[in-house]
Structure formats: structure tokens, C-alpha cells
Design an enzyme around this catalytic site. Structure first.
Site: not given
Length: 347
Positions: A53, A245
Site C-alpha cells: 500500500y 451512493g
């Protein structure tokens, strides 16, 4: 915040784990530290990272930077003993880490020393194998998965050698416990069998993708987890942001993960938008925040699990942490089940 014990270990962790894979690309060190501080304030004591990472994208210039950011926080805060830190050794196809070579006893020893140095700690609480050397069906490879090239004897010899190495590193005080990632039911069963037969370290956890939209874990792995006390660390419980969303209407917000990977690693398909809409309708019908519903769903399952949450802003993190004490009602779960049956495997 509720606590859960990982597998058969003595590690007691919060029922939410703070993910870190954007620290060093989408997030600065200061932002990563602020996320840790907020999470600890809310009761989180579990942080997950990996030697490869940050991602988004992975590059030779940034490999290891996320562990360094956590290490800087450890040194600055003096609160290392308050957190359980999980990291991973990179498996094959790990990009710029050791030229994408697989996991071997030698690579594990090198990787552990590197992670300890970057994390500025003497011991890693949970050390995970990022991918199986033999390959896997994760990250949408399930559609064409073919295990016929695997060699059973070589795989078992490899597993035994890895477990012996991990045993030595635990004895040396450099690791506490070990786990898997992106594994299968057969693979996990073999790791467990070898550990029991030979008195070697036992895999306590398995970090696989799991969300309302990705439920490959629900059958064989669920049975194994329940019978063998293996805890799922569920990554991408918000399906890379699809369940937040923010991509509704097939938009690509500037600075979002989708701006870096338009199909979100294969998650955006022609079926995805109606599926997401179905779950949003469930949340709306029951007066729930869809993000919090998606996170709380992982605790409703008939197996032990800890969702790994990620955020690129404190505002996003605050909303997600709000799920910590949420228990979904039977009515919500019934509607979720109907949506799942109507929209199975959208990607």
C-alpha cells in the site's frame, strides 16, 4: 464499540477495522493520522495495512508509504499499545514489490523486517498472506477460474514451509498471529490441517471481499469459518464506494476512486445500478443510512466478521463509524434477502 476475538487468538478487536490503503496517494500523512485519531476516539482499535500500500494506483514510488504513515503515527503518538495492527506480505502479481514474485520463506523474512521498520514497531499483531501463490478466483477472476494447473503436492509443501517460517518469526517475537487473504475454502482448510498435524501456527483470519454486492463467502467459506473458528475480515464492505451512493447515476466524481479506475476493478457492470438502487430502496424504506446499513449487514451473517472500512475524508469516516452499534432488524434483513435474490452477483 463492540469487541470480537479473532479466531482462536487472544486478539480482541473492535467490530470495525480501519483500512489504510489510500494513505500516501489519495490521502496525505496528516489525513491518515487524523483518521486514526478519530477512529480511536470512537472506539476502533484495529488498523489494517499491507506492504504494497497505498493503491490508487500502485507505483514503485509509493510502495510501503502507508506503513510508514502508520509508523510515523506510532512514533508521534506513543499509542502503539492501544492498537492492533494487521499487515500483509505481498503475493504474486504484487506489482512493484519484489518484481511480483510469490510468497516464499525468504520473501516473508525480508517482508517482515521491512514492515517492522516502516511501522516503527517491534511486533506485528496479525500477519497475513495477501494472495495464494497458486492463484485465486477473487477480483472477478471467478468468471474464468480454472484450478487445473495447480499441483497439490507442491502447494502443500509450500504451505508447510511458510508455516515453519511463520513459527520461527512468532518465536522470535516479531509476529503474534497469522491470517490469510483472498483464499478459498480448500486452501484455508489445508492451512488449518497442516497447522494441526504439525503443531504450526494456526490461521486466525481470512481477509476476503464481502459486501451486499459480493457474497462469494456465503456458502463453503461460511461453513468452514463457523466450524473452524476463522474470522472474516471483510474488505470493501461498501463495494469500493458503490454502496455509498456517490456514483449513483453512473457519475465519476473528481478525486474519487472511480476517477482512478472507471470500472472499479470490474465492479461496474450493466447490472450494477439497478442492484445498488434496490439496496438504497431498502435503506430508505427503513429510515437507515445506506452506508451504515451496508456495514451493519456484515455483522448480521451467521459467521464472525469484521468489516474493514476506508475513507478519503473525515466526513466519510464519521458516517461509516456511525454504524458501530447498529443492529439490523429482521424486517430489514428480510428485505435485503429479497433484493439479493432479485439481483444476485451483479459483478
Amino acid at each position: 464499540m463492540k469487541r470480537i476475538t479473532l479466531g482462536r487468538t487472544d486478539l480482541s478487536v473492535s467490530n470495525i477495522c480501519l483500512g489504510s490503503m489510500t494513505w500516501g496517494t489519495q490521502n496525505t500523512a496528516a489525513e491518515g493520522h487524523a483518521q486514526i485519531d478519530m477512529a480511536l476516539e470512537r472506539g476502533v482499535n484495529f488498523i489494517d495495512t499491507a506492504e504494497m500500500y497505498p493503491v490508487g494506483p500502485i507505483s514503485a514510488d509509493t510502495v510501503g508509504r502507508t506503513e510508514e504513515i502508520i509508523g510515523e503515527w506510532n512514533a508521534k503518538s506513543g499509542r502503539r499499545d492501544e492498537v492492533v495492527i494487521a499487515t500483509k506480505v505481498t503475493g504474486p502479481n504484487g506489482g512493484f514489490v519484489r518484481d511480483g514474485a510469490g510468497i516464499t520463506p525468504d520473501s516473508i523474512r525480508v517482508a517482515v523486517e521491512g514492515s517492522l521498520k516502516r511501522l516503527q514497531t517491534d511486533v506485528i499483531d496479525l500477519y497475513q498472506l495477501h494472495w495464494p501463490n497458486r492463484g485465486s478466483y477473487h477480483f472477478r477472476q471467478n468468471w474464468t477460474y480454472d484450478p487445473t494447473s495447480q499441483n497439490r503436492a507442491e502447494t502443500l509443501d509450500h504451505m508447510a514451509a511458510v508455516l515453519e517460517t511463520l513459527k520461527d518469526l512468532i518465536a522470535a517475537g516479531k509476529l503474534r498471529h497469522v491470517g490469510l487473504s483472498n483464499e478459498s475454502a480448500w486452501g484455508t482448510a489445508q492451512w488449518l490441517r497442516l497447522s494441526e498435524d504439525r503443531g504450526l501456527p494456526r490461521m486466525a483470519t481470512i481477509q476476503n471481499e464481502y459486501s451486499l454486492l459480493c457474497r462469494l463467502y456465503d456458502t463453503d467459506l461460511a461453513e468452514l469459518a463457523v466450524n473452524e473458528d476463522v474470522t472474516l475480515l471483510a474488505f470493501s464492505p461498501l463495494a469500493a464506494g458503490l454502496l455509498s451512493g456517490k456514483y449513483a447515476g453512473n457519475v465519476i466524481p473528481e478525486g474519487s476512486r472511480r476517477a482512478l479506475s472507471e470500472d472499479l476493478s470490474g465492479r461496474v457492470t450493466p447490472r450494477i445500478w439497478e442492484t445498488v438502487a434496490a439496496y438504497f430502496q431498502v435503506a430508505k424504506d427503513h429510515g437507515l443510512d445506506p452506508v451504515q446499513m451496508a456495514v451493519a449487514f456484515t455483522w448480521s451473517r451467521p459467521f464472525a466478521s469484521v468489516p474493514i472500512i476506508g475513507a478519503t475524508s473525515l466526513a466519510q469516516l464519521e458516517v461509516t463509524l456511525g454504524a458501530a452499534d447498529l443492529t439490523l432488524s429482521d424486517a430489514v434483513l428480510a428485505d435485503i434477502n429479497l433484493a439479493h435474490q432479485a439481483h444476485p452477483m451483479p459483478y
